[in-house]
Motif scaffolding. Sequence first.
Motif, PDB file in Angstrom:
ATOM      1  N   PRO A   1     -66.253  -6.290  17.207  1.00  0.00           N
ATOM      2  CA  PRO A   1     -65.784  -7.144  16.104  1.00  0.00           C
ATOM      3  C   PRO A   1     -65.450  -8.552  16.603  1.00  0.00           C
TER       4      PRO A   1
ATOM      5  N   HIS B   1     -76.022 -10.171   8.387  1.00  0.00           N
ATOM      6  CA  HIS B   1     -75.109 -10.076   9.530  1.00  0.00           C
ATOM      7  C   HIS B   1     -73.727 -10.622   9.199  1.00  0.00           C
TER       8      HIS B   1
ATOM      9  N   TYR C   1     -66.857  -5.423   8.874  1.00  0.00           N
ATOM     10  CA  TYR C   1     -66.384  -4.882  10.150  1.00  0.00           C
ATOM     11  C   TYR C   1     -65.043  -5.516  10.532  1.00  0.00           C
ATOM     12  N   LEU C   2     -64.963  -6.837  10.423  1.00  0.00           N
ATOM     13  CA  LEU C   2     -63.723  -7.541  10.745  1.00  0.00           C
ATOM     14  C   LEU C   2     -62.604  -7.125   9.790  1.00  0.00           C
TER      15      LEU C   2
ATOM     16  N   ARG D   1     -72.874  -8.064  18.944  1.00  0.00           N
ATOM     17  CA  ARG D   1     -72.529  -7.798  17.544  1.00  0.00           C
ATOM     18  C   ARG D   1     -71.875  -6.436  17.334  1.00  0.00           C
ATOM     19  N   GLU D   2     -71.979  -5.565  18.317  1.00  0.00           N
ATOM     20  CA  GLU D   2     -71.342  -4.258  18.179  1.00  0.00           C
ATOM     21  C   GLU D   2     -69.822  -4.365  18.240  1.00  0.00           C
TER      22      GLU D   2
ATOM     23  N   LEU E   1     -62.265  -4.251   8.210  1.00  0.00           N
ATOM     24  CA  LEU E   1     -61.830  -2.901   8.550  1.00  0.00           C
ATOM     25  C   LEU E   1     -60.956  -2.897   9.810  1.00  0.00           C
ATOM     26  N   VAL E   2     -61.398  -3.570  10.854  1.00  0.00           N
ATOM     27  CA  VAL E   2     -60.621  -3.626  12.096  1.00  0.00           C
ATOM     28  C   VAL E   2     -59.286  -4.329  11.868  1.00  0.00           C
TER      29      VAL E   2
ATOM     30  N   LEU F   1     -71.997  -7.921   6.906  1.00  0.00           N
ATOM     31  CA  LEU F   1     -71.634  -6.745   7.698  1.00  0.00           C
ATOM     32  C   LEU F   1     -70.536  -7.072   8.709  1.00  0.00           C
ATOM     33  N   GLY F   2     -70.615  -8.265   9.306  1.00  0.00           N
ATOM     34  CA  GLY F   2     -69.558  -8.697  10.222  1.00  0.00           C
ATOM     35  C   GLY F   2     -68.238  -8.877   9.499  1.00  0.00           C
TER      36      GLY F   2
ATOM     37  N   LYS G   1     -64.342 -14.487   7.649  1.00  0.00           N
ATOM     38  CA  LYS G   1     -65.445 -14.236   8.578  1.00  0.00           C
ATOM     39  C   LYS G   1     -66.759 -14.730   8.001  1.00  0.00           C
TER      40      LYS G   1
END
Length: 159
Positions: free
Chosen positions: A32, A133, A140-141, A29-30, A143-144, A136-137, A107
């Motif tokens: 993306p 999760h 994260y996705l 999970r760390e 942002l990336v 937050l995922g 996502k």
Amino acid sequence: MRRRGILLGLVPFLVLLHFFLHLGLSLGREAPDLLTLALLLAARETRMGTAAALGFFFGILEDAFSVLAFGASALALTLVGAMGSLTRELFVGDSPLFVLAYLGLGKLLKDLVFWVTAGPAVTESFVEGVLIHGSLGGLYLTLVGFLLLKFLGGTRELL
């Protein structure tokens, strides 16, 4: 024409990088979810059937490493690919706000469908698995993906 060429190179690169980070480096999970990002980027450029087939292919690749939930990722990514392609018809714009929402909700949809189809033997509770999760995922996705698109020339060039 330029963005199709960039995406033809970017999508396989993201798929390989996804498996390198998740399997080769065991980040879990760390790292993306670059597989979903690659699918969402490709889905905006392809027809629904092509995007769904690409999602199914990506899902089978991911499911090949899952013993207990085989088929859950294939179904989830197939639906995400089909829905991602449909957004091209429904939403013409490609503003930064749209891209943020598109990536984050894509996502979250993938995580929701995976949670529903994988079953309780594999997944956590709904609150932990999808709301925490998954959200937050999705952030994260987003942002990336947004940083990647900005680095490659902006959202209007690639979406």
